[in-house]
Scaffold this motif. Sequence first.
Motif, PDB file in Angstrom:
ATOM      1  N   ILE A  75       0.847  -1.208   0.000  1.00 30.59           N
ATOM      2  CA  ILE A  75       0.000   0.000   0.000  1.00 30.59           C
ATOM      3  C   ILE A  75       0.874   1.246   0.000  1.00 30.59           C
ATOM      4  CG2 ILE A  75      -1.573   1.358   1.449  1.00 30.59           C
ATOM      5  CD1 ILE A  75      -2.867  -1.373   2.218  1.00 30.59           C
ATOM      6  N   GLN A  76       1.964   1.177   0.760  1.00 36.14           N
ATOM      7  CA  GLN A  76       2.880   2.312   0.831  1.00 36.14           C
ATOM      8  C   GLN A  76       3.471   2.621  -0.538  1.00 36.14           C
ATOM      9  OE1 GLN A  76       2.933   3.753   3.776  1.00 36.14           O
ATOM     10  NE2 GLN A  76       4.260   5.404   3.062  1.00 36.14           N
ATOM     11  N   ARG A  77       3.787   1.566  -1.302  1.00 40.47           N
ATOM     12  CA  ARG A  77       4.472   1.742  -2.584  1.00 40.47           C
ATOM     13  C   ARG A  77       3.503   1.961  -3.749  1.00 40.47           C
ATOM     14  NH1 ARG A  77       6.406  -3.029  -3.674  1.00 40.47           N
ATOM     15  NH2 ARG A  77       6.253  -4.149  -1.702  1.00 40.47           N
ATOM     16  N   ASN A  78       2.214   1.715  -3.523  1.00 34.59           N
ATOM     17  CA  ASN A  78       1.235   1.852  -4.610  1.00 34.59           C
ATOM     18  C   ASN A  78       0.050   2.666  -4.151  1.00 34.59           C
ATOM     19  OD1 ASN A  78       2.066  -0.233  -6.882  1.00 34.59           O
ATOM     20  ND2 ASN A  78       2.398  -1.241  -4.909  1.00 34.59           N
ATOM     21  N   ASP A  79      -0.018   3.914  -4.598  1.00 35.73           N
ATOM     22  CA  ASP A  79      -1.172   4.718  -4.192  1.00 35.73           C
ATOM     23  C   ASP A  79      -2.353   4.548  -5.149  1.00 35.73           C
ATOM     24  OD1 ASP A  79       0.186   7.920  -5.359  1.00 35.73           O
ATOM     25  OD2 ASP A  79      -0.205   6.012  -6.352  1.00 35.73           O
ATOM     26  N   THR A  80      -2.251   3.553  -6.066  1.00 38.26           N
ATOM     27  CA  THR A  80      -3.351   3.322  -7.010  1.00 38.26           C
ATOM     28  C   THR A  80      -4.317   2.252  -6.520  1.00 38.26           C
ATOM     29  OG1 THR A  80      -2.063   1.637  -8.177  1.00 38.26           O
ATOM     30  CG2 THR A  80      -1.892   3.921  -8.984  1.00 38.26           C
TER      31      THR A  80
END
Lengths: 127, 286
Positions: free
Chosen positions: A52-57
């Motif tokens: 989640i931290q690395r993907n805000d999509t």
Amino acid sequence: MTILDDDAPHGHETILVVEDDELVRDLVVEVMTDLGYRVFHALDGHEALDVIQRNDTIDLLFTDVALPNRMSGIDLARAARERRPHLKVLLTTGDAKLAAAAVEFPSVAKPYRRVELALRLRDALKP
Amino acid sequence: MSVFLGAFLIIAVIAAALLGRAYHRSDQARRDLAARLQSLAASEDYERASDRDRLQALGAALAGIAHDLNSALSVVVMNLDLLQQDRAAEGHTRRVEAMRKAMEKATRLTRHLLRLAHRQEPEMDVVCLAELMPSLVELLQAALGKSMAIETRVAPDLWPTQIDVAAFDTAALHLALATAGAMQEPERLTIELRNGDGGEADCGAADGHERGEHVLLVMACSGASARGEKAPREPAADDLFGRGPGFAAVERFAVRCRGHLSIAPIGESALRAALYLPRCRETTTV
């Protein structure tokens, strides 16, 4: 009324599946991909928070309530919401009593059919 | 005179010493008895605590097993859905449907496991017991084994009643196990659901309980011979996994639902247990 599997609604959003049971996880990822979604997956809550931290999509977190490594699916969902307040959540569990502890999140009880999963995803993804 | 006084003093001293020793002994005896009673109470508490711990552990194990079973069932259920979509499997529709029905039965049994595993706060719902019968019979057949023939009779116009639905499975299981357990060689369990008006034939009035309209769940077990003339109502309510009388648990369920339980032998080779639940005039909620 019987809902036919052909009535399973599709989608295009991005979903993170968190499930420690490999058989369940692989099948759920396959079914969601087949329904048109873009799917990430994680084994436990800590890995999920990294994703989640690395993907805000990511639009929706789909997580089992019972997870290993001292972070339940409910703990994960609450931590994820702190980082991403607009993140949608759908819990799943083989024991409905476990999900009852988190009234703020919708849940779908195992075992679920493909069409039921598809319908619950659309409900959870509503704006 | 001084001799008599001296003798009196000596006797008085000796008597005081003897009384003192007797008092000391009786006091010691009281302390010993108190210690023994404490030890006995502690051992009974320990047994009760051990039983509670055992049940809690069993409940947790049941819930865990049911949870994992549901995960495994998910895999099968969704693969069946995918198979039905697969053109290559078109010739296997009958087999896929058979597998799906077996999965639905497994899912119902797993729900029973979860209800048995969880101690929940009582939630009273208005139900028609006829709706619960098919899944109940599955549960009882699984618990009693294939050698027990189960026959059901359900009245077509059964009245609704208000019960703790989550506890009903456990109560019905206790009732069946206790009724069958009272027989030496149980062969057939008949389960009947019907309406009753509290007349003598229903035994409700004979037990001193309030007459009135009731829904009756009657279990009658027949076999080679009965154990004694009447099954004792023993407080072995926690012996869920044994076949001894567990009528006390059923009585507690009946009282919570404002009903009552009646048990009577039928001749020498059968036992009848009837659970009376008051008729409810509200619409069913389950």
